[in-house]
Design a protein around this motif. Structure first.
Motif, mmCIF file in Angstrom:
data_model
loop_
_atom_site.group_PDB
_atom_site.id
_atom_site.type_symbol
_atom_site.label_atom_id
_atom_site.label_comp_id
_atom_site.label_asym_id
_atom_site.label_seq_id
_atom_site.Cartn_x
_atom_site.Cartn_y
_atom_site.Cartn_z
ATOM 1 N N THR A 167 0.848 -1.192 0.000
ATOM 2 C CA THR A 167 0.000 0.000 0.000
ATOM 3 C C THR A 167 0.888 1.248 0.000
ATOM 4 N N PHE A 168 2.140 1.101 0.486
ATOM 5 C CA PHE A 168 3.097 2.219 0.506
ATOM 6 C C PHE A 168 2.413 3.470 1.065
ATOM 7 N N ASN A 169 1.984 3.350 2.317
ATOM 8 C CA ASN A 169 1.179 4.395 2.955
ATOM 9 C C ASN A 169 1.859 4.933 4.214
ATOM 10 N N PRO A 170 2.999 5.651 4.087
ATOM 11 C CA PRO A 170 3.662 6.087 2.858
ATOM 12 C C PRO A 170 4.860 5.192 2.517
ATOM 13 N N VAL A 171 5.360 5.371 1.284
ATOM 14 C CA VAL A 171 6.617 4.722 0.901
ATOM 15 C C VAL A 171 7.727 5.350 1.740
ATOM 16 N N HIS A 172 8.648 4.521 2.257
ATOM 17 C CA HIS A 172 9.725 5.057 3.100
ATOM 18 C C HIS A 172 11.079 4.496 2.657
ATOM 19 N N ILE A 173 12.141 4.937 3.306
ATOM 20 C CA ILE A 173 13.486 4.537 2.865
ATOM 21 C C ILE A 173 13.694 3.030 2.964
ATOM 22 N N PRO A 182 19.666 -6.009 3.877
ATOM 23 C CA PRO A 182 19.643 -5.298 5.153
ATOM 24 C C PRO A 182 18.286 -5.464 5.832
ATOM 25 N N ILE A 183 18.306 -5.609 7.133
ATOM 26 C CA ILE A 183 17.059 -5.742 7.877
ATOM 27 C C ILE A 183 16.572 -4.343 8.223
ATOM 28 N N MET A 184 15.435 -3.982 7.636
ATOM 29 C CA MET A 184 14.888 -2.639 7.800
ATOM 30 C C MET A 184 13.651 -2.724 8.688
ATOM 31 N N GLU A 185 13.806 -2.355 9.922
ATOM 32 C CA GLU A 185 12.665 -2.410 10.847
ATOM 33 C C GLU A 185 11.985 -1.036 10.930
ATOM 34 N N ILE A 186 11.533 -0.584 9.774
ATOM 35 C CA ILE A 186 10.794 0.675 9.690
ATOM 36 C C ILE A 186 9.408 0.307 9.179
ATOM 37 N N SER A 187 8.382 0.820 9.807
ATOM 38 C CA SER A 187 7.042 0.533 9.298
ATOM 39 C C SER A 187 6.321 1.827 8.960
ATOM 40 N N ALA A 188 5.458 1.737 7.947
ATOM 41 C CA ALA A 188 4.655 2.894 7.563
ATOM 42 C C ALA A 188 3.724 3.291 8.713
ATOM 43 N N THR A 189 3.257 2.300 9.464
ATOM 44 C CA THR A 189 2.396 2.588 10.623
ATOM 45 C C THR A 189 3.137 3.456 11.636
ATOM 46 N N PHE A 190 4.393 3.093 11.926
ATOM 47 C CA PHE A 190 5.227 3.854 12.859
ATOM 48 C C PHE A 190 5.387 5.300 12.370
ATOM 49 N N ILE A 191 5.607 5.460 11.058
ATOM 50 C CA ILE A 191 5.775 6.796 10.483
ATOM 51 C C ILE A 191 4.479 7.602 10.601
ATOM 52 N N GLY A 196 3.272 14.494 16.119
ATOM 53 C CA GLY A 196 4.099 15.695 16.004
ATOM 54 C C GLY A 196 5.590 15.433 16.016
ATOM 55 N N LYS A 197 6.002 14.192 15.785
ATOM 56 C CA LYS A 197 7.432 13.845 15.747
ATOM 57 C C LYS A 197 8.005 14.138 14.365
ATOM 58 N N ASN A 198 9.316 14.360 14.311
ATOM 59 C CA ASN A 198 9.978 14.579 13.029
ATOM 60 C C ASN A 198 10.354 13.221 12.429
ATOM 61 N N MET A 199 9.636 12.807 11.404
ATOM 62 C CA MET A 199 9.875 11.515 10.750
ATOM 63 C C MET A 199 10.658 11.675 9.447
ATOM 64 N N GLN A 200 11.137 12.872 9.196
ATOM 65 C CA GLN A 200 11.823 13.172 7.936
ATOM 66 C C GLN A 200 12.982 12.222 7.615
ATOM 67 N N PRO A 201 13.830 11.817 8.588
ATOM 68 C CA PRO A 201 14.957 10.938 8.242
ATOM 69 C C PRO A 201 14.543 9.578 7.678
ATOM 70 N N LEU A 202 13.287 9.176 7.881
ATOM 71 C CA LEU A 202 12.834 7.858 7.419
ATOM 72 C C LEU A 202 12.200 7.907 6.024
ATOM 73 N N LEU A 203 12.180 9.104 5.445
ATOM 74 C CA LEU A 203 11.520 9.294 4.152
ATOM 75 C C LEU A 203 12.445 9.996 3.173
ATOM 76 N N ASP A 204 12.275 9.690 1.900
ATOM 77 C CA ASP A 204 12.960 10.436 0.856
ATOM 78 C C ASP A 204 12.610 11.923 1.033
ATOM 79 N N LYS A 205 13.578 12.778 0.731
ATOM 80 C CA LYS A 205 13.398 14.213 0.952
ATOM 81 C C LYS A 205 12.149 14.759 0.257
#
Length: 195
Positions: A9-15, A156-165, A172-181
């Motif tokens: 679903t890429f909700n959203p697509v992340h790094i 690489p094991i990427m433990e990043i989830s779109a739900t977390f983002i 109100g957290k800064n999630m910018q590092p986990l997403l393409d600019k």
């Protein structure tokens, strides 16, 4: 051409998505990875899903720098809910010279038998599996022994989830590092996931 299909679903697509897709091309015999944006996964709730056109746009932004990563909206025009077996048959008919394969996380193998006609997929296509950390798993899925399962060990094991983002943005957290600019800019500009 050998094409790996990375459904989501890429909700959203992340790094994490982009890293895995890139790795599959670099460390397997796949020539391209198509990131297939699913309008609605039958095994997931639709609540909180961005409109299809926003999600395909985000995947376009995230893959713009990679010639071998292609966004795909192929499922937007197919009957819903989308079943992978139907999408694969449609793609094979439309691109008869391509050799298609599936890409999935190791954790998805556990739910794979719930997929419509999963046996057809398993016997017709190679399935490239990347590792995921799952502390509840005692032993690997028995499907790992199937000849059409290709484990890409060094992924690489990427433990990043779109739900977390999404939850982080809402809080109100800064999630910018986990997403393409550019993905971040689009999400931030449109105030997505804030509510």
């Amino acid at each position: 051409m050998k094409v790996g299909l990375y459904f989501g679903t890429f909700n959203p697509v992340h790094i994490g998505h982009v890293v895995i897709a890139n790795h599959m091309v670099q460390y397997s015999e796949l020539d391209e990875v198509w990131m297939v944006v699913t309008p609605h996964n039958p095994l997931k709730k639709k609540k909180g899903l961005l409109e299809d056109f926003h999600r395909i746009h985000l995947v376009n932004l995230a893959t713009a720098d990679y010639d071998y990563l292609r966004p795909s909206d192929i499922e937007f025009n197919l009957p819903q809910p989308n079943y992978t077996v139907n999408t694969m048959a449609y793609l094979q008919e439309r691109f008869p010279k391509h050799e298609f394969a599936l890409i999935m996380g190791e954790d998805n193998l556990d739910s794979f038998p719930k997929w419509k006609n999963y046996e057809v997929l398993l016997h017709t296509y190679k399935i490239y599996v990347y590792p995921r950390i799952d502390h509840s798993r005692v032993e690997p899925s028995p499907l790992m022994q199937h000849p059409n399962i290709v484990v890409v060990d060094n992924a690489p094991i990427m433990e990043i989830s779109a739900t977390f983002i999404r939850e982080g943005i809402k809080a109100g957290k800064n999630m910018q590092p986990l997403l393409d600019k550019e993905v971040w800019k689009y999400i931030d500009h449109n105030l997505f996931y804030k509510k």
